[in-house]
Write a protein that holds these residues in place. Structure first.
Motif, PDB file in Angstrom:
ATOM      1  N   GLN A  67       0.831  -1.210   0.000  1.00  0.00           N
ATOM      2  CA  GLN A  67       0.000   0.000   0.000  1.00  0.00           C
ATOM      3  C   GLN A  67       0.861   1.254   0.000  1.00  0.00           C
ATOM      4  O   GLN A  67       0.488   2.261  -0.610  1.00  0.00           O
ATOM      5  N   ILE A  68       2.009   1.223   0.639  1.00  0.00           N
ATOM      6  CA  ILE A  68       2.914   2.375   0.637  1.00  0.00           C
ATOM      7  C   ILE A  68       3.522   2.548  -0.756  1.00  0.00           C
ATOM      8  O   ILE A  68       3.616   3.659  -1.274  1.00  0.00           O
ATOM      9  N   ARG A  69       3.908   1.434  -1.365  1.00  0.00           N
ATOM     10  CA  ARG A  69       4.477   1.483  -2.715  1.00  0.00           C
ATOM     11  C   ARG A  69       3.472   2.071  -3.701  1.00  0.00           C
ATOM     12  O   ARG A  69       3.817   2.933  -4.514  1.00  0.00           O
ATOM     13  N   GLU A  70       2.220   1.635  -3.624  1.00  0.00           N
ATOM     14  CA  GLU A  70       1.179   2.150  -4.514  1.00  0.00           C
ATOM     15  C   GLU A  70       0.963   3.642  -4.292  1.00  0.00           C
ATOM     16  O   GLU A  70       0.799   4.402  -5.250  1.00  0.00           O
ATOM     17  N   ALA A  71       0.973   4.078  -3.024  1.00  0.00           N
ATOM     18  CA  ALA A  71       0.771   5.494  -2.720  1.00  0.00           C
ATOM     19  C   ALA A  71       1.908   6.340  -3.278  1.00  0.00           C
ATOM     20  O   ALA A  71       1.671   7.397  -3.874  1.00  0.00           O
ATOM     21  N   VAL A  72       3.153   5.886  -3.110  1.00  0.00           N
ATOM     22  CA  VAL A  72       4.307   6.633  -3.616  1.00  0.00           C
ATOM     23  C   VAL A  72       4.253   6.726  -5.136  1.00  0.00           C
ATOM     24  O   VAL A  72       4.504   7.787  -5.712  1.00  0.00           O
ATOM     25  N   LEU A  73       3.917   5.623  -5.801  1.00  0.00           N
ATOM     26  CA  LEU A  73       3.807   5.650  -7.256  1.00  0.00           C
ATOM     27  C   LEU A  73       2.697   6.600  -7.712  1.00  0.00           C
ATOM     28  O   LEU A  73       2.865   7.342  -8.690  1.00  0.00           O
ATOM     29  N   GLU A  74       1.567   6.591  -7.010  1.00  0.00           N
ATOM     30  CA  GLU A  74       0.459   7.498  -7.359  1.00  0.00           C
ATOM     31  C   GLU A  74       0.866   8.953  -7.163  1.00  0.00           C
ATOM     32  O   GLU A  74       0.587   9.808  -8.018  1.00  0.00           O
ATOM     33  N   LEU A  75       1.541   9.252  -6.058  1.00  0.00           N
ATOM     34  CA  LEU A  75       1.962  10.628  -5.784  1.00  0.00           C
ATOM     35  C   LEU A  75       2.963  11.110  -6.835  1.00  0.00           C
ATOM     36  O   LEU A  75       2.855  12.235  -7.333  1.00  0.00           O
ATOM     37  N   ASN A  76       3.925  10.261  -7.187  1.00  0.00           N
ATOM     38  CA  ASN A  76       4.902  10.653  -8.211  1.00  0.00           C
ATOM     39  C   ASN A  76       4.245  10.844  -9.574  1.00  0.00           C
ATOM     40  O   ASN A  76       4.635  11.713 -10.343  1.00  0.00           O
ATOM     41  N   GLN A  77       3.231  10.042  -9.861  1.00  0.00           N
ATOM     42  CA  GLN A  77       2.507  10.189 -11.124  1.00  0.00           C
ATOM     43  C   GLN A  77       1.756  11.530 -11.151  1.00  0.00           C
ATOM     44  O   GLN A  77       1.763  12.223 -12.173  1.00  0.00           O
ATOM     45  N   LEU A  78       1.136  11.902 -10.041  1.00  0.00           N
ATOM     46  CA  LEU A  78       0.453  13.197  -9.963  1.00  0.00           C
ATOM     47  C   LEU A  78       1.432  14.351 -10.134  1.00  0.00           C
ATOM     48  O   LEU A  78       1.127  15.334 -10.812  1.00  0.00           O
ATOM     49  N   ILE A  79       2.605  14.228  -9.524  1.00  0.00           N
ATOM     50  CA  ILE A  79       3.620  15.272  -9.657  1.00  0.00           C
ATOM     51  C   ILE A  79       4.036  15.407 -11.119  1.00  0.00           C
ATOM     52  O   ILE A  79       4.152  16.513 -11.650  1.00  0.00           O
ATOM     53  N   GLU A  80       4.245  14.273 -11.773  1.00  0.00           N
ATOM     54  CA  GLU A  80       4.646  14.280 -13.187  1.00  0.00           C
ATOM     55  C   GLU A  80       3.566  14.918 -14.058  1.00  0.00           C
ATOM     56  O   GLU A  80       3.866  15.717 -14.957  1.00  0.00           O
TER      57      GLU A  80
END
Length: 70
Positions: free
Chosen positions: A48-61
């Protein structure tokens, strides 16, 4: 360190883009570090932490691309 009582991706991304380097704490996820405007994936993390980090980085991008296209 900023504390977020709920997981609110847009607010967390806004904080990371403003401060560029630092740490946030999100309830139910824990401590998330960001550097150079991107969230860092911990070496040992739950899915769940990995998914959250990937989602946050995608939003930043996405926000970065939208800002550059204007």
């Amino acid at each position: 360190m900023r504390v977020f009582p709920v997981y609110a991706p847009k607010l967390i991304v806004k904080h990371a883009r403003i401060f560029f380097t630092g740490v946030v704490w999100v309830k139910n996820l824990g401590r998330l570090e960001f550097e150079k405007g991107k969230f860092l994936l911990p070496k040992k993390s739950l899915p769940q932490i990995r998914e959250a980090v990937l989602e946050l980085n995608q939003l930043i991008e996405q926000q970065t691309q939208a800002a550059n296209s204007i």
